[in-house]
Design a protein around this motif. Structure first.
Motif, PDB file in Angstrom:
ATOM      1  N   CYS A   8     -10.488  -4.277   8.780  1.00 16.64           N
ATOM      2  CA  CYS A   8     -10.082  -2.761   8.839  1.00 16.64           C
ATOM      3  C   CYS A   8     -10.381  -2.156   7.906  1.00 16.64           C
ATOM      4  O   CYS A   8      -9.403  -1.002   7.776  1.00 16.64           O
ATOM      5  N   HIS A   9      -9.499  -3.185   6.390  1.00  9.78           N
ATOM      6  CA  HIS A   9      -8.819  -2.576   5.523  1.00  9.78           C
ATOM      7  C   HIS A   9      -9.963  -2.414   4.279  1.00  9.78           C
ATOM      8  O   HIS A   9     -11.217  -2.993   4.046  1.00  9.78           O
ATOM      9  N   GLY A  10      -9.440  -1.730   3.322  1.00  6.68           N
ATOM     10  CA  GLY A  10     -10.362  -0.885   2.145  1.00  6.68           C
ATOM     11  C   GLY A  10     -10.119  -2.233   0.424  1.00  6.68           C
ATOM     12  O   GLY A  10     -10.401  -1.614  -0.421  1.00  6.68           O
ATOM     13  N   SER A  11      -8.731  -2.509   1.111  1.00  7.52           N
ATOM     14  CA  SER A  11      -8.341  -3.914  -0.312  1.00  7.52           C
ATOM     15  C   SER A  11      -8.358  -4.750   0.543  1.00  7.52           C
ATOM     16  O   SER A  11      -7.670  -5.472   1.996  1.00  7.52           O
ATOM     17  N   GLN A  12      -7.833  -5.972  -0.235  1.00 16.95           N
ATOM     18  CA  GLN A  12      -7.416  -7.404   0.312  1.00 16.95           C
ATOM     19  C   GLN A  12      -6.539  -7.655  -0.121  1.00 16.95           C
ATOM     20  O   GLN A  12      -6.108  -7.866  -0.972  1.00 16.95           O
ATOM     21  N   THR A  13      -5.464  -8.377   1.104  1.00 11.06           N
ATOM     22  CA  THR A  13      -4.295  -8.639   0.595  1.00 11.06           C
ATOM     23  C   THR A  13      -3.966  -9.781   1.959  1.00 11.06           C
ATOM     24  O   THR A  13      -4.308  -9.394   2.487  1.00 11.06           O
ATOM     25  N   PRO A  14      -2.775 -10.125   1.521  1.00  7.47           N
ATOM     26  CA  PRO A  14      -2.532 -11.434   3.136  1.00  7.47           C
ATOM     27  C   PRO A  14      -2.341 -10.493   4.357  1.00  7.47           C
ATOM     28  O   PRO A  14      -1.205  -9.037   4.278  1.00  7.47           O
ATOM     29  N   GLY A  15      -2.989 -11.014   5.315  1.00  4.67           N
ATOM     30  CA  GLY A  15      -2.817 -10.508   6.588  1.00  4.67           C
ATOM     31  C   GLY A  15      -4.313  -9.050   6.569  1.00  4.67           C
ATOM     32  O   GLY A  15      -3.865  -8.184   7.935  1.00  4.67           O
ATOM     33  N   CYS A  16      -4.427  -8.430   5.827  1.00  2.00           N
ATOM     34  CA  CYS A  16      -5.368  -7.784   5.617  1.00  2.00           C
ATOM     35  C   CYS A  16      -6.980  -7.858   4.919  1.00  2.00           C
ATOM     36  O   CYS A  16      -7.112  -8.155   3.998  1.00  2.00           O
ATOM     37  N   ASN A  17      -7.933  -8.526   6.176  1.00  2.00           N
ATOM     38  CA  ASN A  17      -9.051  -8.124   5.853  1.00  2.00           C
ATOM     39  C   ASN A  17     -10.162  -6.910   5.473  1.00  2.00           C
ATOM     40  O   ASN A  17      -9.963  -5.934   5.645  1.00  2.00           O
ATOM     41  N   LEU A 221      -8.819   5.416  12.963  1.00  2.00           N
ATOM     42  CA  LEU A 221      -8.826   4.540  11.259  1.00  2.00           C
ATOM     43  C   LEU A 221      -9.133   3.988  10.780  1.00  2.00           C
ATOM     44  O   LEU A 221      -7.868   3.133  11.464  1.00  2.00           O
ATOM     45  N   TYR A 222      -9.659   4.025   9.591  1.00  2.00           N
ATOM     46  CA  TYR A 222      -9.547   2.148   8.752  1.00  2.00           C
ATOM     47  C   TYR A 222     -10.244   2.339   7.336  1.00  2.00           C
ATOM     48  O   TYR A 222     -10.202   3.579   6.871  1.00  2.00           O
ATOM     49  N   HIS A 223     -10.001   1.537   6.383  1.00  2.00           N
ATOM     50  CA  HIS A 223     -10.285   1.056   5.739  1.00  2.00           C
ATOM     51  C   HIS A 223      -8.975   2.084   4.575  1.00  2.00           C
ATOM     52  O   HIS A 223      -9.192   3.018   3.705  1.00  2.00           O
ATOM     53  N   MET A 224      -7.888   1.394   5.118  1.00  2.00           N
ATOM     54  CA  MET A 224      -6.617   1.621   4.295  1.00  2.00           C
ATOM     55  C   MET A 224      -6.846   1.544   2.836  1.00  2.00           C
ATOM     56  O   MET A 224      -7.500   0.388   2.538  1.00  2.00           O
ATOM     57  N   LYS A 225      -6.340   1.787   1.932  1.00  2.00           N
ATOM     58  CA  LYS A 225      -5.902   1.227   0.829  1.00  2.00           C
ATOM     59  C   LYS A 225      -4.572   0.242   0.508  1.00  2.00           C
ATOM     60  O   LYS A 225      -4.024   1.217   1.040  1.00  2.00           O
ATOM     61  N   LEU A 226      -4.470  -0.683   0.508  1.00  3.77           N
ATOM     62  CA  LEU A 226      -3.201  -1.205   0.035  1.00  3.77           C
ATOM     63  C   LEU A 226      -2.405  -0.637   1.042  1.00  3.77           C
ATOM     64  O   LEU A 226      -2.233  -0.933   2.143  1.00  3.77           O
ATOM     65  N   HIS A 227      -0.684  -0.830   1.196  1.00  5.17           N
ATOM     66  CA  HIS A 227       0.328  -0.061   1.832  1.00  5.17           C
ATOM     67  C   HIS A 227       0.392   1.500   1.895  1.00  5.17           C
ATOM     68  O   HIS A 227       1.551   1.743   2.172  1.00  5.17           O
ATOM     69  N   TYR A 228      -0.864   2.052   2.171  1.00  4.66           N
ATOM     70  CA  TYR A 228      -0.717   3.414   2.026  1.00  4.66           C
ATOM     71  C   TYR A 228      -0.770   3.682   3.909  1.00  4.66           C
ATOM     72  O   TYR A 228      -0.979   4.689   4.444  1.00  4.66           O
ATOM     73  N   ARG A 229      -0.596   2.355   5.240  1.00  2.00           N
ATOM     74  CA  ARG A 229      -1.114   3.105   6.663  1.00  2.00           C
ATOM     75  C   ARG A 229       0.804   4.161   6.679  1.00  2.00           C
ATOM     76  O   ARG A 229      -0.193   5.102   8.031  1.00  2.00           O
ATOM     77  N   GLU A 230       1.585   3.320   6.417  1.00  2.47           N
ATOM     78  CA  GLU A 230       2.617   4.130   6.628  1.00  2.47           C
ATOM     79  C   GLU A 230       2.519   5.643   6.283  1.00  2.47           C
ATOM     80  O   GLU A 230       2.498   6.858   7.201  1.00  2.47           O
ATOM     81  N   SER A 231       2.411   6.271   5.492  1.00  4.65           N
ATOM     82  CA  SER A 231       2.417   6.878   4.700  1.00  4.65           C
ATOM     83  C   SER A 231       1.106   8.003   5.661  1.00  4.65           C
ATOM     84  O   SER A 231       0.999   9.001   6.180  1.00  4.65           O
ATOM     85  N   ILE A 232      -0.400   7.350   5.956  1.00  2.00           N
ATOM     86  CA  ILE A 232      -1.669   8.332   6.039  1.00  2.00           C
ATOM     87  C   ILE A 232      -1.488   8.157   7.636  1.00  2.00           C
ATOM     88  O   ILE A 232      -1.236   9.449   8.410  1.00  2.00           O
ATOM     89  N   GLN A 233      -0.235   7.301   8.086  1.00  2.00           N
ATOM     90  CA  GLN A 233       0.665   7.345   9.485  1.00  2.00           C
ATOM     91  C   GLN A 233       1.236   8.876  10.072  1.00  2.00           C
ATOM     92  O   GLN A 233       1.093   9.625  10.877  1.00  2.00           O
ATOM     93  N   ARG A 234       1.822   8.989   9.404  1.00  2.00           N
ATOM     94  CA  ARG A 234       2.768  10.482   8.913  1.00  2.00           C
ATOM     95  C   ARG A 234       2.244  11.604   8.492  1.00  2.00           C
ATOM     96  O   ARG A 234       2.431  12.843   9.066  1.00  2.00           O
TER      97      ARG A 234
END
Ligand SMILES: [Zn+2]
Ligand SMILES: [Zn+2]
Length: 255
Positions: A8-17, A221-234
């Motif tokens: 459910c991510h917009g980027s691929q990193t370890p743990g994020c598909n 909500l989904y398709h977060m890019k990179l490490h923006y999950r926490e800022s979007i959550q706020r």
């Protein structure tokens, strides 16, 4: 209806598909993550793949799935469902015998492992026990969202998009709307990039949700890019009148 979140991510990193939702074990919406996660037995159960658009983070694993089922000699073909424009893009740029074999001719042109089924925007088709409608949204290439109706209730999956209209009209017309899955790719500070790339920020999401008449559905909500999950959550915390949650890879939702 069971919805398994393969990615459910917009980027691929370890743990994020990247994006894939598996419905009832046999129908996929988008194909960013399949073969790296599902067992061979699970892969063989997939009959349909609904594609929102041809960007690589949404289609990549169709290629590996087609390859696997070709050599495993699956009896029923895998059917890719998308608009004609999206299908033409996949045929021209992926299954073109250069980047990857044309599995719509393999292992035998009369009995291939891969078939393409065109869905027109606004058209409703039946897939197994679900009724599916494709609705155009507003991304930088032709992109649809999917309204999916079943006897347990309805859901809408809105993949990559900037501000859009028609899908909210469709959502408002659905019987027993249980959940809306909608992208929120970027934080508010990246509004310029969001506009250039056809995505929503948290404040863009807030504007979109004003178009949804009912407050009952769960909003995922989904398709977060990179490490923006926490800022979007706020930033989404200011939206008080909705049930909103950010999706996690691997979770299973029942409606
Ligand atoms: Zn994407
Ligand atoms: Zn995209």
């Amino acid at each position: 209806m069971q919805i398994r979140v393969l990615g459910c991510h917009g980027s691929q990193t370890p743990g994020c598909n990247t994006t894939s939702f598996l419905l009832n074990g046999n129908t996929l919406v988008d194909a960013g993550t399949i073969t790296s996660l599902l067992t061979i037995e699970e892969q063989l159960k997939i009959n349909h793949v609904l594609i929102t658009h041809a960007h690589l983070d949404h289609v990549r694993d169709i290629m590996f799935l087609a390859d696997n089922i070709c050599y495993l000699q699956k009896e029923r073909p895998l059917v890719i469902v998308a608009t004609q424009t999206i299908i033409d893009t996949l045929k021209t740029h992926l299954f073109n015998n250069v980047v990857w074999p044309d599995f719509s001719l393999l292992p035998d042109p009369k009995n291939p492992v891969l078939k393409f089924k065109t869905i027109k925007p606004g058209e409703k088709i039946t897939l197994d026990s679900m009724e599916v409608t494709a609705v155009l949204v507003n991304h930088i290439v032709e992109t649809v969202s999917y309204a999916i109706e079943s006897k347990e209730g309805s859901i809408v999956i809105i993949g990559d998009t900037g501000p859009t209209e028609e899908v909210w009209n469709v959502a408002n017309s659905l019987h027993n709307l249980k959940a809306v899955f909608v992208e929120t790719s970027l934080p508010n500070s990246m509004e310029d990039i969001a506009q250039m790339t056809g995505h929503l920020t948290a404040s863009g999401l807030a504007e979109e949700l004003k178009k949804l008449n009912t407050h009952n559905p769960q909003i995922y909500l989904y398709h977060m890019k990179l490490h923006y999950r926490e800022s979007i959550q706020r930033e989404i915390a200011v939206i008080k009148d909705r049930n909103i949650r950010i999706l996690q890879d691997g979770e299973v939702i029942h409606i």
